[in-house]
Motif scaffolding. Structure first.
Motif, mmCIF file in Angstrom:
data_model
loop_
_atom_site.group_PDB
_atom_site.id
_atom_site.type_symbol
_atom_site.label_atom_id
_atom_site.label_comp_id
_atom_site.label_asym_id
_atom_site.label_seq_id
_atom_site.Cartn_x
_atom_site.Cartn_y
_atom_site.Cartn_z
ATOM 1 N N TYR A 67 47.712 -19.020 -13.507
ATOM 2 C CA TYR A 67 47.690 -17.663 -12.963
ATOM 3 C C TYR A 67 48.559 -16.705 -13.769
ATOM 4 C CZ TYR A 67 48.704 -13.836 -9.691
ATOM 5 O OH TYR A 67 48.875 -12.604 -9.125
ATOM 6 N N VAL A 68 49.657 -17.205 -14.295
ATOM 7 C CA VAL A 68 50.693 -16.350 -14.875
ATOM 8 C C VAL A 68 50.215 -15.535 -16.085
ATOM 9 C CG1 VAL A 68 52.981 -16.339 -15.937
ATOM 10 C CG2 VAL A 68 52.540 -17.750 -13.925
ATOM 11 N N PRO A 69 49.495 -16.126 -17.055
ATOM 12 C CA PRO A 69 49.118 -15.343 -18.237
ATOM 13 C C PRO A 69 48.254 -14.119 -17.945
ATOM 14 C CG PRO A 69 48.884 -17.682 -18.680
ATOM 15 C CD PRO A 69 49.117 -17.553 -17.211
ATOM 16 N N THR A 70 47.502 -14.138 -16.839
ATOM 17 C CA THR A 70 46.636 -13.002 -16.504
ATOM 18 C C THR A 70 47.193 -12.157 -15.356
ATOM 19 O OG1 THR A 70 45.317 -14.367 -14.989
ATOM 20 C CG2 THR A 70 44.571 -14.234 -17.281
ATOM 21 N N SER A 71 48.406 -12.466 -14.901
ATOM 22 C CA SER A 71 48.965 -11.773 -13.731
ATOM 23 C C SER A 71 49.493 -10.382 -14.064
ATOM 24 C CB SER A 71 50.106 -12.600 -13.138
ATOM 25 O OG SER A 71 51.231 -12.604 -14.003
ATOM 26 N N GLY A 72 49.813 -10.149 -15.336
ATOM 27 C CA GLY A 72 50.422 -8.883 -15.720
ATOM 28 C C GLY A 72 51.932 -8.928 -15.759
ATOM 29 N N GLY A 73 52.517 -10.040 -15.318
ATOM 30 C CA GLY A 73 53.970 -10.160 -15.303
ATOM 31 C C GLY A 73 54.555 -9.873 -13.940
ATOM 32 N N ILE A 74 55.777 -10.302 -13.720
ATOM 33 C CA ILE A 74 56.369 -10.274 -12.386
ATOM 34 C C ILE A 74 56.525 -8.857 -11.837
ATOM 35 C CG2 ILE A 74 58.797 -10.225 -13.134
ATOM 36 C CD1 ILE A 74 59.297 -12.349 -10.874
ATOM 37 N N PHE A 75 56.789 -7.865 -12.691
ATOM 38 C CA PHE A 75 56.930 -6.495 -12.191
ATOM 39 C C PHE A 75 55.586 -5.929 -11.752
ATOM 40 C CE2 PHE A 75 60.799 -6.599 -14.937
ATOM 41 C CZ PHE A 75 61.736 -6.388 -13.927
ATOM 42 N N ARG A 76 54.520 -6.154 -12.543
ATOM 43 C CA ARG A 76 53.200 -5.600 -12.210
ATOM 44 C C ARG A 76 52.528 -6.370 -11.077
ATOM 45 N NH1 ARG A 76 52.758 -6.196 -17.923
ATOM 46 N NH2 ARG A 76 53.179 -4.274 -19.072
ATOM 47 N N ASP A 77 52.826 -7.665 -10.977
ATOM 48 C CA ASP A 77 52.152 -8.513 -9.993
ATOM 49 C C ASP A 77 52.905 -8.598 -8.673
ATOM 50 O OD1 ASP A 77 50.259 -10.633 -9.118
ATOM 51 O OD2 ASP A 77 52.025 -11.922 -9.278
ATOM 52 N N CYS A 78 54.214 -8.616 -8.729
ATOM 53 C CA CYS A 78 55.041 -8.900 -7.562
ATOM 54 C C CYS A 78 55.845 -7.674 -7.113
ATOM 55 C CB CYS A 78 55.968 -10.070 -7.907
ATOM 56 S SG CYS A 78 56.896 -10.736 -6.523
ATOM 57 N N SER A 79 56.710 -7.179 -7.996
ATOM 58 C CA SER A 79 57.572 -6.050 -7.610
ATOM 59 C C SER A 79 56.801 -4.760 -7.397
ATOM 60 C CB SER A 79 58.632 -5.818 -8.694
ATOM 61 O OG SER A 79 59.528 -6.901 -8.773
ATOM 62 N N VAL A 80 55.561 -4.678 -7.876
ATOM 63 C CA VAL A 80 54.778 -3.455 -7.692
ATOM 64 C C VAL A 80 54.648 -3.106 -6.209
ATOM 65 C CG1 VAL A 80 52.495 -4.558 -7.637
ATOM 66 C CG2 VAL A 80 52.736 -2.221 -8.548
ATOM 67 N N HIS A 81 54.648 -4.121 -5.338
ATOM 68 C CA HIS A 81 54.621 -3.856 -3.893
ATOM 69 C C HIS A 81 55.881 -3.113 -3.467
ATOM 70 C CE1 HIS A 81 51.031 -5.861 -2.360
ATOM 71 N NE2 HIS A 81 51.248 -6.842 -3.215
ATOM 72 N N ASP A 82 57.026 -3.521 -4.009
ATOM 73 C CA ASP A 82 58.281 -2.838 -3.681
ATOM 74 C C ASP A 82 58.277 -1.411 -4.220
ATOM 75 O OD1 ASP A 82 59.915 -5.055 -2.441
ATOM 76 O OD2 ASP A 82 59.421 -5.984 -4.363
ATOM 77 N N PHE A 83 57.728 -1.231 -5.416
ATOM 78 C CA PHE A 83 57.691 0.113 -5.997
ATOM 79 C C PHE A 83 56.827 1.044 -5.149
ATOM 80 C CE2 PHE A 83 58.081 -2.332 -10.250
ATOM 81 C CZ PHE A 83 59.425 -2.558 -10.013
ATOM 82 N N ASP A 84 55.694 0.526 -4.664
ATOM 83 C CA ASP A 84 54.839 1.356 -3.814
ATOM 84 C C ASP A 84 55.528 1.679 -2.494
ATOM 85 O OD1 ASP A 84 52.116 2.519 -3.006
ATOM 86 O OD2 ASP A 84 52.527 1.090 -1.405
ATOM 87 N N ILE A 85 56.145 0.668 -1.879
ATOM 88 C CA ILE A 85 56.699 0.914 -0.549
ATOM 89 C C ILE A 85 57.952 1.777 -0.621
ATOM 90 C CG2 ILE A 85 58.253 -1.059 -0.247
ATOM 91 C CD1 ILE A 85 55.612 0.262 2.260
ATOM 92 N N VAL A 86 58.687 1.756 -1.726
ATOM 93 C CA VAL A 86 59.803 2.681 -1.895
ATOM 94 C C VAL A 86 59.286 4.117 -1.899
ATOM 95 C CG1 VAL A 86 61.487 3.534 -3.577
ATOM 96 C CG2 VAL A 86 61.415 1.108 -3.013
ATOM 97 N N ARG A 87 58.194 4.370 -2.613
ATOM 98 C CA ARG A 87 57.584 5.708 -2.605
ATOM 99 C C ARG A 87 57.147 6.082 -1.193
ATOM 100 N NH1 ARG A 87 52.873 6.427 -4.693
ATOM 101 N NH2 ARG A 87 53.219 8.630 -5.186
ATOM 102 N N PHE A 88 56.532 5.145 -0.493
ATOM 103 C CA PHE A 88 56.004 5.403 0.846
ATOM 104 C C PHE A 88 57.119 5.706 1.841
ATOM 105 C CE2 PHE A 88 54.707 3.707 5.033
ATOM 106 C CZ PHE A 88 53.583 4.483 5.270
ATOM 107 N N VAL A 89 58.170 4.892 1.827
ATOM 108 C CA VAL A 89 59.261 5.050 2.791
ATOM 109 C C VAL A 89 60.072 6.312 2.522
ATOM 110 C CG1 VAL A 89 61.473 4.059 3.546
ATOM 111 C CG2 VAL A 89 59.437 2.613 3.403
#
Length: 351
Positions: A159-181
């Motif tokens: 999964y990892v080589p096509t995931s985009g990396g931990i920031f794009r795959d995982c932390s992107v949820h935090d980045f979106d919700i920081v904007r939302f909150v």
């Protein structure tokens, strides 16, 4: 309402089951590049099935479309559903690269076809309560936020080589919700990462643990951490700290932490094992909202432009990690905003 769904892997099968249980949905029709898998999921869940993705897209009786394929296939499918005028729900990220995401933002906003991107935390009760606390002034001046996404177990090596990396795959949820909150945009980032687990992360150019400091455009400081090795349980939380009061999202009996203080028995458990357990209610609310979007009752609560902004933050974090320097969001390409009033609708991110 009849909903088509492309891609019946783990999240796709989960979404198909959720959709089938909604009062607004009469039928879910699924398809997958693996036709045998599509047939098995359809049989297990009592769904309709098409022979392939082209056949599903060719139907003229769909009221909405859900894209839960692998990331690399999403952009082309979204182009096709938008061209056909079908309201679409697309899992994040909508594309594997920043240029494709920018292109899709322009296409979707020009077409005016409703597209709802799957950032389910916007529908979680705790995050919505935190948003209200910030907006009402209940917390006073918000000066710091801590956001985290810690997976209990790492994904499969493939999964990892096509995931985009931990920031794009995982932390992107935090980045979106920081904007939302907060209702604020990220101005600068400084990010780093490390590998202390399986070798396949480093071999793919990724890290298994990452941290970023974000400065918002009102000077609020945000720390965001992510790891693939939270053995104590799946741990997703946010702390919003203000001059008057502070609130925490995810601070309940399922907390994947244990106190080092004598006599403290909280939390009592059980912990969550994965994101589907943690956000089950949010996923139901999210897809219920999509049915309203598809029916024309509400505007998209999470637009492709919202997804682009979160992706840009992730992109900046990857640049910062690779180059060892702070990165301003102004350095990361953005999509031009269409003329108002279309732009106002496209930029809306409130639920």
């Amino acid at each position: 309402m009849r909903i088509g769904l492309a891609g019946v892997g783990r999240i796709g099968a989960f979404h198909a089951s959720t959709l089938a249980g909604l009062d607004a949905v009469d039928e879910v029709v699924v398809a997958d590049l693996d036709a045998g898998l599509a047939r098995r999921v359809a049989a297990d869940q009592g769904l309709a099935v098409e022979g392939d993705l082209d056949a599903l897209l060719a139907r003229d009786d769909l009221d909405g479309f859900v894209i839960t394929t692998a990331t690399t296939a999403r952009a082309e499918l979204l182009r096709r559903t938008v061209a056909a005028g079908i309201p679409t729900f697309c899992e994040k990220p909508v594309a594997a690269t920043l240029p494709e995401t920018i292109e899709l933002t322009t296409i979707v906003e020009s077409a005016g076809v409703p597209v709802h991107v799957g950032f389910q935390r916007r529908f979680d009760v705790g995050y919505r309560r935190a948003r209200e606390a910030v907006a009402s002034g209940e917390l006073g001046v918000v000066h710091a936020i801590r956001a985290l996404t810690h997976d209990q177990e790492p994904p499969h090596a493939a999964y990892v080589p096509t995931s985009g990396g931990i920031f794009r795959d995982c932390s992107v949820h935090d980045f979106d919700i920081v904007r939302f909150v907060t209702g604020q945009e990220v101005a600068t980032v400084s990010a780093t990462g490390a590998n202390k687990g399986a070798a396949f992360f480093g071999e793919a150019g990724d890290v298994d643990t990452a941290a970023a400091i974000l400065t918002l455009d009102d000077d609020t400081l945000v720390t965001a951490t992510a790891t693939r090795y939270s053995g104590g349980g799946h741990d997703v939380r946010m702390e919003v700290m203000g001059s008057v009061a502070s609130v925490a999202v995810g601070l309940d009996a399922s907390l994947a932490l244990r106190s080092a203080e004598e006599g403290v028995t909280f939390p009592t458990g059980p912990v969550h094992a994965n994101f589907m357990q943690r956000f089950r209610a949010a996923y139901v609310a999210e897809l219920t909202a999509f049915c309203d979007v598809a029916a024309g009752r509400v505007a998209s609560p999470c637009t492709v432009r919202d997804a682009l902004q979160a992706f840009r933050v992730a992109e900046a974090c990857e640049i910062s990690r690779a180059e060892g320097r702070p990165v301003a969001l102004a350095e990361v390409a953005d999509a031009p905003v269409a003329d108002a009033p279309a732009a106002d609708a496209a930029l809306g991110s409130a639920v």
